[in-house]
Design an enzyme around this catalytic site. Structure first.
Site, short mmCIF file in Angstrom:
data_model
loop_
_atom_site.label_atom_id
_atom_site.label_comp_id
_atom_site.label_asym_id
_atom_site.label_seq_id
_atom_site.Cartn_x
_atom_site.Cartn_y
_atom_site.Cartn_z
N HIS A 165 25.21 38.10 14.89
CA HIS A 165 24.48 36.81 14.81
C HIS A 165 25.16 35.87 13.81
CE1 HIS A 165 21.11 39.02 16.76
NE2 HIS A 165 21.49 39.98 15.95
N SER B 108 46.21 14.96 10.62
CA SER B 108 45.35 13.86 11.06
C SER B 108 46.08 12.54 10.85
CB SER B 108 44.05 13.88 10.25
OG SER B 108 43.48 12.59 10.20
N LYS C 200 44.36 16.65 5.88
CA LYS C 200 43.95 17.56 6.95
C LYS C 200 45.06 18.47 7.47
CE LYS C 200 40.74 17.69 9.11
NZ LYS C 200 39.54 17.39 9.83
N GLU D 295 42.04 25.59 18.92
CA GLU D 295 41.00 24.76 19.54
C GLU D 295 41.33 24.43 20.99
OE1 GLU D 295 39.36 21.57 16.65
OE2 GLU D 295 41.39 22.05 16.00
#
Ligand code: ARG
Length: 473
Positions: free
Chosen positions: A155, A276, A282, A289
């Site tokens: 979980h 970025s 970043k 992803e």
């Protein structure tokens, strides 16, 4: 005039040409198509359906066409609809009317099924090879992290500590099943449909097995209607591919989480991250992803193919031309993902100290306190309740189990003695899971050893089958 133009009285509407042509995507099959034709024409000569001289002329011509296509010198046109008719047209341009003998005893229906199978079996071998490399990268990380402990989660809540090596080996097992599924599917893909003709076979005394052998197939798809109608091998591949990318996507999700500041468990190598345009600080795990994102298109292709086939009457229907783009895209998507994952996993930095800190600051040893009481003959259900009370006390006092004094423990159960501190240390908790497949170090070492055998079997398979499909290169 079209190769099939004889019974028509007018040219095709331009929009129809544009809409029905598949050359824009099926040109990917060119080399497979020509290999199939080379085997076919050899068979026609062997069976004395065409003369040896004609066959030789056609073979020479086909080889020239193959080279021209490879070099980008051949003009592939929409007017010639698909790769099969484009090749035939190029051949006739090359060798004259005798080129028109190539299609004797053959239809585009068995031809396209053949090309699909040749393409797919080649792709399966490449994908198995790439999967094995990802497994090796995971295994390398496992070997380097046999003493690295991190919280295991259920979980997404800290549950019980596990070795990072154990976590890596879980993925090795998943990818092993993926590999085995692909290998197993190979034998169903690797059958020749050629000779089925348009649907019913052919009147010429062809030798289907000769063609199959020439192309290193393991046999023929016998029933001619079945041979030209079904694309179950494509569905099976897309399904197997869906499982591969599902596993990759779960690993991606973990890499994304782990490389966040909140987890800070791993750092992906700079070479596998991007920045970025606006925020200078970043460093994004874009590859992971994107693989997670591309899972959608692979599942989509599976659903698309299943839906296209559903309700099609036997035998060939033009609907089936829709079998290609999804399959090509799936192969390319997986190749891209797997080729990146191997080096990305291999080069990732594992932040052992951060992982350990996370384990030390949680209650993931609570089950072990309960098991300790069970070993002192308390029924598990009662032990569970006692430990629940201890945990609640700790939360109220802002402490962890190992912060409690012996007196604190004994307020909850007199069965607890000094040895509890050894039992509850993260290392002891991990090594206590000393069952087959458990996270104890020696059990994880066993897994790594077993995986070594399994991976060397895969490599043997790859060597044998790469040779088999090599006829196409
Ligand atoms: N381009 C077609 C396909 O990919 C080839 C088979 C066409 N057969 C036919 N009878 N029109 O499915």
């Amino acid at each position: 005039m079209k190769l099939w133009g004889g019974r028509f009285t007018k040219p095709t509407n331009e929009l129809v040409d544009e809409y029905t042509a598949s050359i824009s995507f099926d040109q990917k099959l060119a080399q497979y198509d020509i290999q199939g034709s080379l085997a076919h024409v050899e068979m026609l000569a062997k069976c004395e359906i065409i003369s040896k001289e004609d066959a030789d002329t056609i073979k020479k011509g086909l080889k020239v066409v193959a080279e021209k296509i490879k070099a980008g010198e051949a003009e592939l046109t929409q007017a010639n609809e698909d790769i099969h008719m484009n090749v035939e047209k190029l051949l006739i341009d090359e060798v004259g009317a005798v080129g028109g003998k190539l299609h004797t005893g053959r239809s585009r229906n068995d031809q396209v099924a053949l090309d699909m199978r040749l393409y797919l079996r080649d792709s399966i071998v490449t994908l198995v090879e790439l999967l094995t490399k990802v497994q090796e990268a995971l295994q390398t990380q496992a070997k380097q992290n046999l003493d690295t402990i991190l919280p295991g989660y259920t979980h997404l809540q800290r549950a019980q500590p596990v070795l990072f090596a154990h976590h890596m080996m879980a993925y090795v097992s998943m990818f092993q099943r993926d590999t085995e599924r692909l290998m197993d599917s190979f034998k169903r893909v690797n059958r020749s449909p050629l000779g089925a003709g348009a649907l019913a076979g052919t009147t010429f005394p062809i030798d289907r097995h000769f063609v199959a052998e020439k192309l290193n197939f393991d046999g023929v798809v016998e029933n001619s209607l079945d041979a030209v109608s079904d694309r179950d091998f494509v569905v099976e591949f897309l399904s197997n591919a869906s499982l591969v990318i599902m596993h990759l996507s779960r690993l991606s999700e973990e890499l994304v989480q782990w490389s966040s500041a909140e987890f800070n468990f791993v750092e992906l190598d700079d070479a596998f991250c991007t920045g970025s345009s606006m925020m200078p600080q970043k460093k994004n795990p874009d590859v992971a992803e994107l693989v997670r994102g591309k899972t959608g298109r692979v599942y989509g292709h599976l659903m698309g193919m299943l839906t296209t086939l559903k309700g099609l009457p036997i035998a060939y229907n033009k609907d089936m031309q829709e079998d290609k783009e999804g399959m090509f895209d799936t192969v390319e998507t997986l190749k891209g993902a797997l080729a990146l994952f191997a080096p990305m996993v291999e080069t990732m930095e594992v932040k052992k100290d951060n992982m350990y800190e996370a384990v030390a600051e949680d209650f993931s040893n609570a089950t072990d306190l309960a098991d300790y009481l069970v070993n002192k003959d308390l029924p598990f259900r009662e032990a569970h309740a006692v430990v629940g009370q201890v945990v609640l006390h700790c939360i109220q006092e802002n402490k962890y189990l190992l912060d409690l004094s012996l007196e604190d423990f004994q307020q909850f159960s007199s069965l607890i003695t000094e040895d509890i501190y050894d039992v509850l240390s993260p290392k002891a908790v991990v090594n206590a899971r000393n069952v087959v497949g458990g996270t104890a170090k020696n059990r994880v070492e066993d897994q790594i050893k077993q995986a070594e055998n399994v991976l060397s079997n895969s490599k043997q398979w790859i060597a044998v089958y790469a040779e088999k499909v090599n006829v196409l290169k």
